[in-house]
Write a protein that holds these residues in place. Structure first.
Motif: not given
Length: 168
Positions: A113-118, A128-139, A157-168
């Motif tokens: 179980t993990q939570t991404i915050t930020g 902006t900086t995101l963080s996770s409740t677990t360690t050892g992953g790759t963003w 880092t925002g590059v252009s208008d739109g949405t992107s899914v960030i995973t860890y």
């Protein structure tokens, strides 16, 4: 006896069964909750094979027969597991006493179980900086043309208008 002719006794056919025997079994396994284990096998058997599953190592709780008279208990015959279970093959040759194989333990690990915050909104050219409740992953970013993320730090880092899914 006396004047009567000799009579042969009745005959009986005796069947001799080989002693029940079972060879080495597959190694223990560890799987994620909701997954099925790999096929389980025994190296050899003398007799009829009945696979069993139990909730406890002593095979006293919820013992269930599985599979067919086969050297392999398939993943499909076991199905998905959500708790650690124990498996063995019981081999019986004719009227001879049954023998049990060594026990195969399938350890079921709970999902991580993990939570991404930020902050989940960023302007083009800003970070902006995101963080996770677990360690050892790759963003990673699903669309780096919209937002990039530093794999080891979670800096987005925002590059252009739109949405992107960030995973860890």
């Amino acid at each position: 006896s006396g004047v009567c002719a000799a009579v042969n006794s009745s005959i009986i056919t005796v069947t001799v069964n080989a002693t029940s025997a079972v060879g080495a079994v597959s190694t223990n396994q560890a799987i994620c909750s909701g997954s099925s284990p790999a096929d389980m096998t025994i190296a050899s058997a003398t007799g009829t094979i009945q696979w069993q599953r139990a909730d406890d190592l002593a095979f006293t709780t919820n013992v269930t027969n599985l599979g067919t008279n086969a050297m392999t208990l398939t993943s499909a015959e076991v199905g998905a597991l959500i708790a650690t279970r124990y498996f063995r093959a019981v081999v019986t040759s004719g009227v001879c006493a049954a023998v049990n194989s060594s026990i195969i333990t399938v350890t079921v690990n709970a999902p991580i179980t993990q939570t991404i915050t930020g902050t989940n909104t960023v302007c083009i050219g800003s970070d902006t900086t995101l963080s996770s409740t677990t360690t050892g992953g790759t963003w990673s970013s699903s669309t780096p043309g919209v937002a990039t993320v530093v794999a080891g730090t979670g800096v987005v880092t925002g590059v252009s208008d739109g949405t992107s899914v960030i995973t860890y």
